[in-house]
Design a protein around this motif. Structure first.
Motif, short mmCIF file in Angstrom:
data_model
loop_
_atom_site.label_atom_id
_atom_site.label_comp_id
_atom_site.label_asym_id
_atom_site.label_seq_id
_atom_site.Cartn_x
_atom_site.Cartn_y
_atom_site.Cartn_z
N GLN A 108 -55.74 -62.41 -50.07
CA GLN A 108 -56.25 -62.66 -48.73
C GLN A 108 -55.13 -63.05 -47.77
OE1 GLN A 108 -59.33 -62.81 -46.90
NE2 GLN A 108 -59.85 -61.36 -48.49
N GLU A 112 -54.05 -58.99 -47.01
CA GLU A 112 -55.04 -58.61 -45.99
C GLU A 112 -54.39 -58.57 -44.63
OE1 GLU A 112 -58.44 -57.79 -45.90
OE2 GLU A 112 -58.16 -57.53 -48.03
N SER A 116 -59.34 -63.89 -43.34
CA SER A 116 -60.39 -64.74 -42.78
C SER A 116 -60.14 -66.18 -43.22
CB SER A 116 -61.76 -64.27 -43.28
OG SER A 116 -62.73 -65.26 -43.04
N ALA A 118 -62.18 -68.56 -43.00
CA ALA A 118 -63.38 -69.03 -43.69
C ALA A 118 -63.36 -68.61 -45.17
CB ALA A 118 -64.63 -68.50 -43.01
N VAL A 119 -62.97 -67.38 -45.43
CA VAL A 119 -62.92 -66.88 -46.81
C VAL A 119 -61.84 -67.61 -47.59
CG1 VAL A 119 -62.40 -64.87 -48.25
CG2 VAL A 119 -63.88 -64.63 -46.25
N VAL A 120 -60.65 -67.72 -47.01
CA VAL A 120 -59.56 -68.40 -47.70
C VAL A 120 -59.91 -69.87 -47.92
CG1 VAL A 120 -57.11 -69.02 -47.64
CG2 VAL A 120 -57.84 -66.78 -46.82
N ALA A 122 -62.90 -71.14 -48.28
CA ALA A 122 -63.90 -71.19 -49.35
C ALA A 122 -63.24 -70.99 -50.72
CB ALA A 122 -64.98 -70.15 -49.12
N LEU A 123 -62.27 -70.09 -50.79
CA LEU A 123 -61.56 -69.87 -52.05
C LEU A 123 -60.79 -71.13 -52.45
CD1 LEU A 123 -60.25 -66.23 -51.48
CD2 LEU A 123 -61.88 -66.95 -53.24
#
Length: 154
Positions: A108, A112, A116, A118-120, A122-123
């Protein structure tokens, strides 16, 4: 092909910042070296603890950061990967999950085109919660997250 298409769209439209190209050549070059994992030091023959495909992707991500502004992120990524593979804490299944999360974060943030936050985030949350109780791994995960936040990579 995606890089070429994005480049042509940027040339046609003429507005907005140009798209950041996917570093295909760097990823391919790093992946060809991945069978030896030059960037990751694994002790006591623990390479079988985690999927070597995950290690290859992480190794490639570390290679991509060398000489770049993201080099500190790559160094902390290396520390986390070594902590996961070399730690006596935790079982192999947990280490496999941690390696998968680490690979996903590296993909990510470093591969990428527009990661994002938000995605990172959350990870990272999942990585840190899974690392709870595994002192060495948790410390390395928190350091990687701190560098991500400091460099503004999200």
């Amino acid at each position: 092909m995606m890089n070429d298409a994005n480049h042509q769209m940027d040339m046609l439209t003429g507005f907005g910042p140009p798209h950041k190209p996917i570093p295909v050549a760097e990823i391919a070059r790093a992946m060809t070296k991945a069978s030896t994992f030059n960037n990751i030091n694994i002790t006591n023959s623990k390479v079988g603890v985690v999927n070597t495909g995950n290690l290859a992707r992480i190794n490639a991500a570390i290679e991509i950061t060398k000489g770049q502004p993201t080099e500190e992120f790559g160094a902390r990524l290396k520390d986390l990967t070594e902590a996961i593979t070399n730690s006596a804490e935790g079982n192999d299944e947990t280490k496999q999950v941690l390696a998968e999360l680490t690979k996903a974060i590296a993909d990510q943030v470093l591969v990428e085109r527009s990661p994002s936050a938000a995605v990172v985030g959350a990870l990272f949350d999942r990585l840190i919660s899974t690392s709870a109780g595994l002192t060495t791994i948790l410390g390395a995960a928190e350091q990687l997250k701190h560098v991500w936040q400091t460099l503004g990579l999200g």
